[in-house]
Motif scaffolding. Structure first.
Motif, short mmCIF file in Angstrom:
data_model
loop_
_atom_site.label_atom_id
_atom_site.label_comp_id
_atom_site.label_asym_id
_atom_site.label_seq_id
_atom_site.Cartn_x
_atom_site.Cartn_y
_atom_site.Cartn_z
N PRO A 22 0.80 -1.20 -0.47
CA PRO A 22 0.30 0.09 -0.38
C PRO A 22 0.71 1.50 -0.10
CG PRO A 22 -1.11 -1.79 1.41
CD PRO A 22 0.44 -2.12 1.12
N GLN A 23 1.75 0.79 0.42
CA GLN A 23 2.65 2.11 0.49
C GLN A 23 3.56 2.84 -0.57
OE1 GLN A 23 2.58 4.04 2.85
NE2 GLN A 23 1.08 2.71 4.14
N ALA A 24 3.29 1.98 -1.41
CA ALA A 24 4.14 2.09 -2.87
C ALA A 24 3.25 3.03 -3.86
CB ALA A 24 4.29 0.46 -3.36
N LEU A 25 2.19 3.11 -3.47
CA LEU A 25 0.93 3.46 -4.41
C LEU A 25 0.84 4.91 -4.81
CD1 LEU A 25 -2.70 1.31 -3.80
CD2 LEU A 25 -0.42 0.88 -5.41
N SER A 26 0.21 5.61 -5.63
CA SER A 26 0.57 6.87 -6.30
C SER A 26 -0.30 7.71 -4.81
CB SER A 26 0.38 7.15 -7.62
OG SER A 26 0.83 6.61 -8.23
N LEU A 27 -0.76 8.75 -5.15
CA LEU A 27 -1.31 9.76 -3.96
C LEU A 27 -1.17 9.09 -2.75
CD1 LEU A 27 -4.74 10.10 -6.21
CD2 LEU A 27 -2.74 11.15 -6.92
N PRO A 28 0.35 8.97 -2.19
CA PRO A 28 -0.14 8.59 -0.50
C PRO A 28 -0.60 9.25 0.09
CG PRO A 28 2.26 9.54 -1.58
CD PRO A 28 1.31 10.06 -2.86
#
Length: 266
Positions: A22-28
């Protein structure tokens, strides 16, 4: 240019690789909201199957989607551009784009999602089933749930150029461009034109609406077109052979509405 797309109901499954990070997804900035939806969806689908199917609007034939959702945290993740399938994505054919167009797609395409809020086509996600129209028992209707977190991140994500909004109404409910962003936003409707008894009749198409939108985006990417605003988009589409009808909004800070008129649907 930022292109906003709906997801597809059907999604590719299988493959190999690491699970979701989850931490690697865009729009953190959406991380907290995503975690809450994921937690409730997994918990729902790991419990009473009948209740999960009712909440998600799934038929008996789609009961396997419930088990899929229950295992989302450990499921194989793949780029979103490979996960989403269906008419629009078949017409877009990301995998078949020339390298420069593929790079442009990775920069400009954003897919809205009931589970993730929005992701880039390069974001690695697992196959899932959770539309924006779902009303989760704890979080409520997802279209309404996502409005606040999306309003916090999307103005920056929209950059300074054109926002081409091709979302369906359910996904458009999660974020509505406002202010100066709205002024450089264009929505597209596809109309089918037919001559009946010597009179032109137009109708809104659904299935072929998606195909036309996919081809439209593909043509812009392959042409290397990067319109900065709605007026430039109209010119670019006409140069590509599309019949486009549009008028500037009567008031400032309003999105443009474009009609793409087709005589054949395929």
């Amino acid at each position: 240019m930022l292109v906003l797309l709906p997801p597809s109901e059907g999604k590719a499954a299988g493959g190999s690789g690491a699970p979701l990070d989850p931490q690697a997804l865009s729009l953190p900035g959406l991380a907290g909201a995503r975690a809450a939806v994921l937690e409730e969806l997994v918990e729902l689908c790991a419990g009473d199957e009948l209740k999960a199917r009712e909440v998600l609007g799934l038929s008996e034939g789609l009961r396997g989607e419930v088990a899929k959702n229950a295992g989302l945290r450990s499921a194989v993740a793949r780029p979103a551009g490979e996960i989403y399938t269906g008419v629009l994505y078949d017409a877009l054919d990301l995998a078949g784009l020339p390298a420069p167009a593929r790079a442009a797609a990775e920069r400009s395409l954003m897919v809205f999602s009931g589970l993730w809020g929005a992701v880039r086509v390069t974001d690695r996600i697992p196959s899932y089933r959770c539309s924006m129209g779902v009303k989760l028992p704890g979080l409520g209707a997802l279209g309404a749930y996502w409005r606040e977190p999306m309003a916090a991140v999307m103005p920056e994500a929209a950059g300074e150029g054109l926002v081409l909004d091709l979302r369906s109404s359910a996904y458009a409910s999660a974020w509505k461009p406002k202010g100066e962003v709205a002024g450089r936003t264009a929505t597209v409707r596809v109309l089918h034109s037919q001559i009946v008894d010597g009179v032109e009749k137009r109708s809104v198409v659904s299935h072929f609406n998606k195909a036309t939108k996919g081809r439209l985006v593909r043509d812009l990417l392959v042409a290397g077109s990067a319109p900065q605003g709605p007026a430039e988009l109209v010119t670019a589409l006409r140069d590509l052979g599309y019949t486009v009808e549009a008028e500037a909004p009567a008031k400032p800070a309003r999105a443009w509405s474009l009609d793409v008129v087709v005589t054949q649907i395929h």
